[in-house]
Design a protein around this motif. Structure first.
Motif, PDB file in Angstrom:
ATOM      1  N   LYS A  21     -27.354 -74.596  22.713  1.00 56.09           N
ATOM      2  CA  LYS A  21     -26.524 -74.157  23.832  1.00 56.09           C
ATOM      3  C   LYS A  21     -25.509 -73.105  23.395  1.00 56.09           C
ATOM      4  O   LYS A  21     -25.174 -72.194  24.142  1.00 56.09           O
ATOM      5  N   SER A  22     -25.048 -73.202  22.163  1.00 58.03           N
ATOM      6  CA  SER A  22     -24.083 -72.224  21.659  1.00 58.03           C
ATOM      7  C   SER A  22     -24.756 -70.942  21.160  1.00 58.03           C
ATOM      8  O   SER A  22     -24.082 -70.021  20.723  1.00 58.03           O
ATOM      9  N   GLY A  23     -26.105 -70.886  21.206  1.00 59.19           N
ATOM     10  CA  GLY A  23     -26.810 -69.651  20.860  1.00 59.19           C
ATOM     11  C   GLY A  23     -27.668 -69.710  19.607  1.00 59.19           C
ATOM     12  O   GLY A  23     -28.341 -68.743  19.270  1.00 59.19           O
ATOM     13  N   PRO A  40     -32.211 -70.984  22.892  1.00 57.73           N
ATOM     14  CA  PRO A  40     -31.670 -70.793  24.240  1.00 57.73           C
ATOM     15  C   PRO A  40     -32.550 -69.855  25.066  1.00 57.73           C
ATOM     16  O   PRO A  40     -33.187 -68.948  24.521  1.00 57.73           O
ATOM     17  N   LEU A  41     -32.573 -70.088  26.351  1.00 56.30           N
ATOM     18  CA  LEU A  41     -33.311 -69.211  27.255  1.00 56.30           C
ATOM     19  C   LEU A  41     -32.510 -67.935  27.476  1.00 56.30           C
ATOM     20  O   LEU A  41     -31.278 -67.954  27.462  1.00 56.30           O
ATOM     21  N   PRO A  42     -33.196 -66.817  27.698  1.00 57.63           N
ATOM     22  CA  PRO A  42     -32.460 -65.582  28.001  1.00 57.63           C
ATOM     23  C   PRO A  42     -31.780 -65.724  29.356  1.00 57.63           C
ATOM     24  O   PRO A  42     -32.324 -66.335  30.272  1.00 57.63           O
ATOM     25  N   THR A  43     -30.600 -65.178  29.460  1.00 57.07           N
ATOM     26  CA  THR A  43     -29.879 -65.261  30.729  1.00 57.07           C
ATOM     27  C   THR A  43     -30.418 -64.215  31.680  1.00 57.07           C
ATOM     28  O   THR A  43     -30.673 -63.075  31.301  1.00 57.07           O
ATOM     29  N   ALA A  44     -30.620 -64.630  32.911  1.00 52.12           N
ATOM     30  CA  ALA A  44     -31.121 -63.711  33.931  1.00 52.12           C
ATOM     31  C   ALA A  44     -29.974 -62.837  34.417  1.00 52.12           C
ATOM     32  O   ALA A  44     -28.859 -63.308  34.626  1.00 52.12           O
ATOM     33  N   ALA A  45     -30.259 -61.581  34.570  1.00 50.80           N
ATOM     34  CA  ALA A  45     -29.243 -60.658  35.087  1.00 50.80           C
ATOM     35  C   ALA A  45     -29.034 -60.969  36.562  1.00 50.80           C
ATOM     36  O   ALA A  45     -29.976 -60.964  37.344  1.00 50.80           O
ATOM     37  N   SER A  46     -27.837 -61.271  36.936  1.00 52.91           N
ATOM     38  CA  SER A  46     -27.558 -61.596  38.331  1.00 52.91           C
ATOM     39  C   SER A  46     -27.279 -60.315  39.106  1.00 52.91           C
ATOM     40  O   SER A  46     -26.535 -59.449  38.660  1.00 52.91           O
TER      41      SER A  46
END
Length: 82
Positions: A21-23, A40-46
């Motif tokens: 969770k911390s990367g 960790p999963l890549p964060t989706a661009a909002s």
């Protein structure tokens, strides 16, 4: 990157989940042979949504917009265009 055997991962899963969770990426091994990664999963661009009323004052709807077009209504009553 951390390497951990499956038995250790199962015994301390919440600790490794906090690391992920911390990367951090955790390589999962079975008998010291890598079998997968826990990462960790890549964060989706909002995408920002436009503000309500963005085009207020720029678009006008005339009163006849809601009137029924007799020719168009008749084509629906007859069973459609042929």
């Amino acid at each position: 990157m951390t390497t951990v055997n499956l038995h250790e991962l199962k015994a301390h899963l919440s600790e490794y989940a906090r690391r992920v969770k911390s990367g951090e990426t955790v390589v999962v091994c079975e008998r010291n042979k890598p079998i997968g990664e826990f990462r960790p999963l890549p964060t989706a661009a909002s995408r920002l949504r436009p503000a309500p009323g963005l085009f207020r004052g720029q678009i006008q709807v005339t009163d006849d917009f809601f009137l029924v077009n007799d020719e168009l209504a008749a084509s629906f009553e007859e069973g459609g265009a042929e």
